[in-house]
Design a protein around this motif. Structure first.
Motif, PDB file in Angstrom:
ATOM      1  N   SER A 275      -2.511   9.587  -1.190  1.00 25.76           N
ATOM      2  CA  SER A 275      -1.199   9.132  -1.639  1.00 25.76           C
ATOM      3  C   SER A 275      -0.514  10.286  -2.367  1.00 25.76           C
ATOM      4  O   SER A 275      -1.135  11.307  -2.686  1.00 25.76           O
ATOM      5  CB  SER A 275      -1.361   7.950  -2.588  1.00 25.76           C
ATOM      6  OG  SER A 275      -2.050   8.366  -3.763  1.00 25.76           O
TER       7      SER A 275
ATOM      8  N   MET B  27       0.845  -1.194   0.000  1.00 27.98           N
ATOM      9  CA  MET B  27       0.000   0.000   0.000  1.00 27.98           C
ATOM     10  C   MET B  27       0.878   1.242   0.000  1.00 27.98           C
ATOM     11  O   MET B  27       1.856   1.320   0.718  1.00 27.98           O
ATOM     12  CB  MET B  27      -0.901  -0.001   1.238  1.00 27.98           C
ATOM     13  CG  MET B  27      -1.827   1.189   1.335  1.00 27.98           C
ATOM     14  SD  MET B  27      -2.913   1.065   2.781  1.00 27.98           S
ATOM     15  CE  MET B  27      -3.765   2.641   2.608  1.00 27.98           C
ATOM     16  N   SER B  28       0.566   2.182  -0.873  1.00 27.81           N
ATOM     17  CA  SER B  28       1.374   3.386  -0.971  1.00 27.81           C
ATOM     18  C   SER B  28       1.235   4.224   0.292  1.00 27.81           C
ATOM     19  O   SER B  28       0.226   4.174   0.983  1.00 27.81           O
ATOM     20  CB  SER B  28       0.955   4.213  -2.199  1.00 27.81           C
ATOM     21  OG  SER B  28      -0.394   4.589  -2.095  1.00 27.81           O
ATOM     22  N   GLN B  29       2.270   5.023   0.556  1.00 23.22           N
ATOM     23  CA  GLN B  29       2.271   5.855   1.759  1.00 23.22           C
ATOM     24  C   GLN B  29       1.170   6.904   1.683  1.00 23.22           C
ATOM     25  O   GLN B  29       0.942   7.496   0.631  1.00 23.22           O
ATOM     26  CB  GLN B  29       3.636   6.529   1.903  1.00 23.22           C
ATOM     27  CG  GLN B  29       3.757   7.374   3.167  1.00 23.22           C
ATOM     28  CD  GLN B  29       5.121   8.035   3.268  1.00 23.22           C
ATOM     29  OE1 GLN B  29       5.968   7.849   2.395  1.00 23.22           O
ATOM     30  NE2 GLN B  29       5.326   8.794   4.328  1.00 23.22           N
ATOM     31  N   GLN B  30       0.475   7.120   2.799  1.00 25.41           N
ATOM     32  CA  GLN B  30      -0.580   8.120   2.867  1.00 25.41           C
ATOM     33  C   GLN B  30      -0.053   9.373   3.559  1.00 25.41           C
ATOM     34  O   GLN B  30       0.715   9.294   4.519  1.00 25.41           O
ATOM     35  CB  GLN B  30      -1.787   7.584   3.644  1.00 25.41           C
ATOM     36  CG  GLN B  30      -2.522   6.447   2.941  1.00 25.41           C
ATOM     37  CD  GLN B  30      -3.295   6.928   1.722  1.00 25.41           C
ATOM     38  OE1 GLN B  30      -2.848   6.755   0.589  1.00 25.41           O
ATOM     39  NE2 GLN B  30      -4.449   7.512   1.971  1.00 25.41           N
TER      40      GLN B  30
ATOM     41  N   VAL C 208       8.686  12.738  -6.633  1.00 28.75           N
ATOM     42  CA  VAL C 208       8.813  11.483  -7.407  1.00 28.75           C
ATOM     43  C   VAL C 208       8.574  11.821  -8.879  1.00 28.75           C
ATOM     44  O   VAL C 208       7.435  11.791  -9.367  1.00 28.75           O
ATOM     45  CB  VAL C 208       7.801  10.422  -6.925  1.00 28.75           C
ATOM     46  CG1 VAL C 208       8.059   9.089  -7.622  1.00 28.75           C
ATOM     47  CG2 VAL C 208       7.853  10.263  -5.413  1.00 28.75           C
TER      48      VAL C 208
ATOM     49  N   LEU D 245       6.405   9.440 -11.220  1.00 29.22           N
ATOM     50  CA  LEU D 245       4.972   9.440 -10.929  1.00 29.22           C
ATOM     51  C   LEU D 245       4.321  10.702 -11.486  1.00 29.22           C
ATOM     52  O   LEU D 245       3.251  10.645 -12.108  1.00 29.22           O
ATOM     53  CB  LEU D 245       4.759   9.347  -9.413  1.00 29.22           C
ATOM     54  CG  LEU D 245       3.313   9.309  -8.925  1.00 29.22           C
ATOM     55  CD1 LEU D 245       2.554   8.134  -9.551  1.00 29.22           C
ATOM     56  CD2 LEU D 245       3.283   9.214  -7.396  1.00 29.22           C
TER      57      LEU D 245
ATOM     58  N   GLU E 275       0.393  10.190  -5.389  1.00 27.23           N
ATOM     59  CA  GLU E 275      -0.248  10.288  -6.703  1.00 27.23           C
ATOM     60  C   GLU E 275      -1.475  11.182  -6.643  1.00 27.23           C
ATOM     61  O   GLU E 275      -1.680  12.027  -7.524  1.00 27.23           O
ATOM     62  CB  GLU E 275      -0.637   8.889  -7.199  1.00 27.23           C
ATOM     63  CG  GLU E 275      -1.297   8.906  -8.566  1.00 27.23           C
ATOM     64  CD  GLU E 275      -1.554   7.512  -9.117  1.00 27.23           C
ATOM     65  OE1 GLU E 275      -2.325   7.390 -10.098  1.00 27.23           O
ATOM     66  OE2 GLU E 275      -0.988   6.539  -8.566  1.00 27.23           O
TER      67      GLU E 275
END
Length: 725
Positions: free
Chosen positions: A43, A1-4, A239, A242, A45
């Motif tokens: 996230s 799971m991507s970092q929140q 990033v 991304l 993103e």
């Protein structure tokens, strides 16, 4: 799971609900509203997507730390504890923005300085290298907000405010911010209408902000697609891969959107100076094939591309900032409503206004209203369906009221109060019009607060109407006073059959010092009128007064009849209209004195207009001081002083009640044997000093100096004739 991450999105006040909905649609989780902001989890993103696609946010802030705060030292220590090496190089630059008060920190500059010191000290190298401060384009922009005893440290991902899309390098006098324009369109339902292929038009488009935002939505273009510099560009946590993926996706969507047949999006602007800037803005936004702008007045506005297509009319009419704007704005809104009813049947309308009471004058009912803010100014967005059942019909019973002058089937619809006012104007016009025609009078007072609830003075200057609104007492509800004013203004052109653009309104308040001479506008429109065989210049727009006091007409004609062979002195001469009459009557010479250079220049033009130049002297100065030094002798003197005057050019303050004895004694010392002095003033509470009766032959002639147009207001001025005993 991507970092929140915790995100904090700021926005203009009143857009929180819309931003919440938009942010959820873009992936913000656990989202909730705050004042002028939305908070949530996302996230990286989603954070990037919000930067790219939010049409409503000002900033996207990534929360880095929260800690309790009770004093300035804790502020320093809390910020210093953050590992800034993960975010900024020692050789980089930063800017700090600080908001909120508390914990002994009442100065935002001091708070920002503490935060900056903590970051710089953390990053300082053994060689002494440390980040520099760059307030305009830093590598890292840090926000710290104090909120109920807690410090919230955030990184600004957006950089410059997101409303700055980059396309609007040229703007008009009062442009909408881009995100507020987007909010207006979203509230009006434009995204759904655009998906259905609807048209859009703005009849007062300025530099095209509403049109461009509409085009970006219709073509599915991310509002910040063209931005080059971001708050995360030089952030060490950025990033790039991304971001590149999301940016390429947005570019692909824009290309696909622009490849579709363009919607019919058109703007019209009356000011030719704004056309090129608007077209340049459209070109920079990449919408040259979608959005077209033309020069055109509202009266010629025809928005529909064809009879069958539905659409949205959206506009942000001017609000009015100067006293006297009410008339032009009222008629602008009335004309806008008329154009909607005539040319936009079946359409929808969204009127964003800072003067919602004027929106009610469009003759259309709004089915929805939204409260919004344009900066600090409270505004309303009025949504309307242009259908006959939404038209506001006249409240005037046809069976017992005669048609109004200039009325047609599409005449302005008057409220009950406006109808009563129109009836009074017509009644006065019928009576006074006959008198004026018989007497050869071009300029006269038609109405003077005849109905106390409509506290206006209305003067006719040939085919122009000059309206003065008396300042309402504090006991009167300002909203009620404004409603009555708008009722009256709506009635004037209808009742008198005079085009609305020939109605000028000013607010009458006590004027002191230089305000007596200050310009209200700068149009420079002088009009020539005639009176008693002389030609005079009036200006209805630029000054509080027009250059011609209508109530003194009989006095000026009296002076003309008595001036033959006499030396005439005109004190507080204003534009020297009485002097022109004296010259017309054959005065041997005239001397006119006033403090204002503006009015003396006007006086010179009045004299020249009638062929008078020689033997007519104009003197600039304080009348009291001038009289004390003058050694001339005059057979005819006219004095019409202001109630008060405290100009910088004079010593002390002139008060007609206090100073009239000294004034008249000085003037009578200059009166030749057998001469006449006329003294007049319009101070309602004025009392002539009894001692003057003992020294001079004094006769009050007030009733003899009022014509029929001022018979309803005999207290407009008082006048006396003085002679030596």
């Amino acid at each position: 799971m991507s970092q929140q991450f915790e995100l904090y999105l700021t926005c203009p006040k009143s857009l929180e609900g819309l931003l919440l909905e938009e942010a959820r649609g873009l992936g913000l989780e656990e989202a909730r509203e705050q004042v002028a902001a939305v908070r949530g989890q996302a996230s990286m993103e989603t954070a990037y997507r919000l930067c790219l696609w939010s049409r409503l946010a000002n900033r996207v802030l990534l929360v880095m730390a929260r800690f309790p705060l009770s004093n300035a030292e804790e502020l320093y220590q809390g910020v210093h504890a953050i590992d800034w090496h993960e975010h900024l190089l020692p050789s980089g630059s930063l800017a700090v923005e600080f908001s909120g008060r508390g914990a002994g920190i009442d100065n935002t500059h001091f708070g920002a300085l503490k935060v900056k010191d903590a970051i710089v000290d953390k990053l300082r190298t053994a060689q002494g290298e440390r980040p520099s401060v760059d307030k305009l384009n830093p590598d890292l922009r840090v926000h710290l907000r104090l909120e109920r005893g807690e410090a919230i440290v955030s990184l600004d991902l957006s950089g410059h405010s997101l409303h700055q899309r980059g396309y609007r390098l040229q703007q008009g006098a009062a442009p909408l911010k881009e995100n507020l324009a987007a909010a207006v369109l979203i509230r009006a339902g434009w995204p759904q209408l655009a998906a259905e292929g609807a048209a859009l038009s703005d009849p007062m488009c300025g530099v095209g902000t509403l049109l461009i935002e509409a085009g970006l939505m219709a073509a599915d273009i991310a509002p910040n697609l063209r931005r080059q510099q971001w708050g995360f560009t030089h952030w060490l946590g950025h990033v790039p891969a991304l971001w590149q993926k999301l940016h390429e996706e947005a570019q692909a969507r824009a290309q696909a959107g622009l490849a579709k047949p363009p919607l019919w999006i058109r703007g019209y602007e009356a000011d030719p100076r704004l056309i090129t800037p608007a077209r340049n803005n459209i070109e920079r936004a990449g919408l040259a094939d979608w959005v077209k702008i033309y020069q055109g007045e509202l009266a010629t506005f025809e928005p529909r591309p064809d009879q069958g297509q539905h659409g949205l009319l959206v506009c942000n009419p001017p609000y009015g900032e100067r006293l006297g704007d009410e008339a032009s704005l009222l008629y602008l809104y009335q004309h806008l409503g008329e154009r909607l009813r005539q040319s936009c049947l079946g359409w929808q309308a969204a009127i964003f206004t800072g003067a919602p009471e004027l929106g009610k004058r469009m003759g259309l009912r709004s089915h929805k209203q939204y409260a919004l803010f344009n900066g600090a100014l409270p505004c309303k967005l009025l949504l309307m369906r242009i259908e006959p059942e939404q038209f506001v019909t006249s409240a005037r019973p046809a069976e017992n009221m005669p048609p109004l002058a200039g009325e047609s089937n599409t005449a302005a619809r008057l409220a009950e109060g406006g109808q009563m006012f129109a009836n009074r104007l017509q009644k006065n016009l019928k009576t006074l019009g006959k008198w004026a025609k018989k007497a050869g009078v071009e300029c006269y007072r038609l109405y003077d607060a005849d109905m106390p609830e409509y506290a206006l003075a209305i003067d006719l200057y040939r085919d122009w109407v000059h309206v003065q609104e008396y300042a309402a007492p504090r006991s009167i509800d300002p909203e009620k006073a404004q409603t009555r004013l708008l009722d009256a203004l709506a009635a004037i052109p209808v009742a008198l059959g005079i085009p609305s653009e020939r109605v000028v309104i000013k607010r009458r308040e006590r004027q002191a010092g230089t305000r007596q001479y200050e310009r209200q506008a700068a149009q420079g429109q002088f009009m020539e009128v005639t009176e008693g065989g002389v030609r005079l210049l009036v200006n209805l727009t630029d000054y509080l007064d027009t250059g011609l006091f209508l109530d003194h007409r009989p006095m000026r004609l009296r002076i003309q009849q008595e001036a033959a062979g006499k030396r005439f002195l005109n004190l507080f001469c204003y534009t020297a209209t009485a002097t022109v009459h004296a010259a017309k009557g054959g005065a041997r010479s005239t001397t006119s004195v006033d403090l204002s250079k503006t009015y003396l220049d006007w006086a010179r033009r009045n004299l020249a207009l009638n062929g008078f130049s020689e033997r007519h002297r104009l003197e600039q100065g304080d009348v009291m001081h001038w009289l004390a030094e003058d050694r001339g002798e005059y057979e005819l003197i006219f004095i019409d002083p202001p109630t008060f005057s405290n100009s910088k050019r004079m010593e002390g303050v002139f008060d007609v009640q206090r100073d009239h004895v000294q004034l008249l004694d000085l003037a009578m010392a200059r009166l030749a044997a057998g001469g006449t002095l006329y003294f007049s003033n319009n101070f309602r509470k004025f009392q002539l000093d009894d001692s003057l009766q003992q020294r001079y032959a004094v006769e009050e002639i007030s009733a003899q100096t009022l014509d029929a147009d001022f018979a309803r207001n005999p207290k407009i001025h008082r006048a006396w004739r003085l002679r030596t005993r």
